[in-house]
Structure formats: structure tokens, C-alpha cells
Write a protein that holds these residues in place. Structure first.
Motif, PDB file in Angstrom:
ATOM      1  N   LYS A  25       0.839  -1.209   0.000  1.00  0.00           N
ATOM      2  CA  LYS A  25       0.000   0.000   0.000  1.00  0.00           C
ATOM      3  C   LYS A  25       0.870   1.254   0.000  1.00  0.00           C
ATOM      4  CE  LYS A  25      -3.655   2.319   2.684  1.00  0.00           C
ATOM      5  NZ  LYS A  25      -2.965   3.585   3.029  1.00  0.00           N
ATOM      6  N   LYS A  26       1.861   1.285   0.860  1.00  0.00           N
ATOM      7  CA  LYS A  26       2.745   2.443   0.932  1.00  0.00           C
ATOM      8  C   LYS A  26       3.483   2.656  -0.379  1.00  0.00           C
ATOM      9  CE  LYS A  26       6.638   4.364   3.547  1.00  0.00           C
ATOM     10  NZ  LYS A  26       7.618   4.119   4.639  1.00  0.00           N
ATOM     11  N   GLU A  29       1.054   4.024  -3.048  1.00  0.00           N
ATOM     12  CA  GLU A  29       0.668   5.404  -2.783  1.00  0.00           C
ATOM     13  C   GLU A  29       1.819   6.368  -3.071  1.00  0.00           C
ATOM     14  OE1 GLU A  29      -2.890   4.852   0.504  1.00  0.00           O
ATOM     15  OE2 GLU A  29      -0.835   5.145   1.217  1.00  0.00           O
ATOM     16  N   THR A  34      -4.130   5.263  -6.116  1.00  0.00           N
ATOM     17  CA  THR A  34      -5.153   5.200  -5.079  1.00  0.00           C
ATOM     18  C   THR A  34      -5.316   3.752  -4.648  1.00  0.00           C
ATOM     19  OG1 THR A  34      -6.332   7.097  -6.002  1.00  0.00           O
ATOM     20  CG2 THR A  34      -7.570   5.658  -4.510  1.00  0.00           C
TER      21      THR A  34
END
Length: 226
Positions: A25-26, A29, A34
Motif C-alpha cells: 500500500k505504501k 501510494e 489510489t
């Protein structure tokens, strides 16, 4: 617009699925994508649009499927068939309401576990026909890329000091909460996952590697997928 991407992690208990979920996720992003996280863990269930019909249904179903159970509750008093119906409905509605629309919008969706963990857990005792179980999840979203984290039970035993009764196999016939019961149950789970990994073309990762190395390896597979 970037292509949408649905990534799922599968593996035994404490294999590192959630840790790797947040690492990816990091990374996404930071690359300007998104990202939405989905899963059965409470902190991964958010973002339901309760102004929509499906959103309201998911919000109502959430506490029925995931809430109200304490670690030592006799959840086996609810017939396995009932759990399968509930879980199949949950994952189907989650797919229709959240995953598929976001994938069409070009977002990245990451699940810290998906339907096969539920299939393996509920079918380990061998009381239900595999085809019968799989039918209940037939309408759930199909990930674009699934990672299977392979970790020895001896390692996962050391990773946590708060293993739940189900991690020892109490709902699959185990009568004790011992290290030996945990190791035996996790080995059986891992063996049940393996055919699904081979049949569905999952990418197997060594979950005992350094977390940063594991993240980079997963991202390299994502780039090849795209």
C-alpha cells in the motif's frame, strides 16, 4: 487512466499477509496510485457507501459474519453450512459494491486474505464437499495477482503470543491448545493451500525473508503482471 489491479494474499496464520499488504500500500501510494485495503480483519473493513443498497447490506451483514464472537466462543454450534452461506454472501457483496467498481476506476485493491483462506479453514475437517464449498464463492472477485506466503509453522508460532483457538485447529477436531497442536494444524493448512496455489497460478513467496526484500520481490511480480 491506469489499469485497475486487485491483489490478494493467501497463507497460513501469522504468515505475514497483513504486514506485506501495508508495505505494498505504501509503495503504490508513493507512486501516486489510489489504494483500498479489503479483508476480514476489522481494521480493513471501511469505506462502505451506506447511501447505496449494497453498502447498506454490507454494513448490516458485517456484525453477523465478523462480530460478536469472543476467542473461546463455541462457534461450531453454528452449522458449517450456515457459515459458508454467510461468507459467500459477504465476499460476493464486497466484490460487487467495492472491489469491481474500484478496479474499473483504475484503483489498486489489496486483500490481506481472500476467499481461499475461508475455503481451506472450513473444509479442513473434510465434512463438506469441495465443489459445494467453492460454489458459494463463485461470484467473488477474481484477483489479478495472488501471492501465497509460505512460512514454516515453527516460524509463525514464534511470531505471535496471542494465537486464537482456531489457529490450533479446535474447529477441525483438535482438543488442546498446545504448540504441537498448533504446528500440526498449520502444516495441514499449508498442505491444503498448495493445490489451490498450483491450480490457480499463484505466486509463491518465501515469507521468512526480510520484509523489505519480500516487498521488493512482490512489486517485481506486480510490474511483470502489468
Amino acid at each position: 487512466m491506469s489499469n485497475g489491479l486487485f491483489i490478494a494474499f493467501e497463507g497460513t496464520d501469522a504468515s505475514g499477509k497483513t504486514t506485506l499488504t501495508y508495505a505494498l500500500k505504501k509503495a503504490f501510494e508513493e507512486a501516486g496510485r489510489t489504494v483500498t485495503l479489503v479483508g476480514h480483519s476489522e481494521f480493513l473493513r471501511s469505506g462502505f457507501d451506506t447511501e447505496t443498497y449494497l453498502g447498506r447490506k454490507l454494513q448490516a451483514l458485517d456484525p453477523v459474519v465478523w462480530g460478536g464472537s469472543r476467542p473461546h466462543d463455541p462457534i461450531d454450534q453454528v452449522p458449517v453450512d450456515c457459515w459458508i452461506y454467510l461468507l459467500g454472501t459477504w465476499y460476493t457483496l464486497l466484490s460487487l459494491h467495492l472491489i469491481e467498481p474500484q478496479r474499473r476506476a483504475g484503483h489498486v485493491i489489496i486483500a490481506d486474505s481472500w476467499v481461499y483462506k475461508q475455503i481451506v479453514h472450513h473444509n479442513l475437517a473434510g465434512t463438506l464437499d469441495e465443489a459445494y464449498v467453492l460454489r458459494h464463492f463463485a461470484l467473488a472477485a477474481k484477483p489479478d495477482l495472488t501471492f501465497f506466503l509460505r512460512v514454516s509453522p515453527e516460524v509463525t508460532w514464534q511470531r505471535r503470543d496471542d494465537h486464537l483457538p482456531r489457529d490450533y485447529g479446535v474447529f477441525s477436531g483438535s482438543k488442546e491448545l498446545s504448540r504441537e497442536a498448533y504446528l500440526g494444524h498449520q502444516r495441514r493448512l499449508g498442505a491444503r493451500f498448495q493445490p489451490y496455489a498450483e491450480r490457480n497460478g499463484w505466486v509463491t513467496l518465501d515469507g521468512e525473508k526480510d520484509p523489505d526484500e519480500l516487498r521488493d520481490e512482490a512489486l517485481s511480480h506486480v510490474r511483470r503482471q502489468r
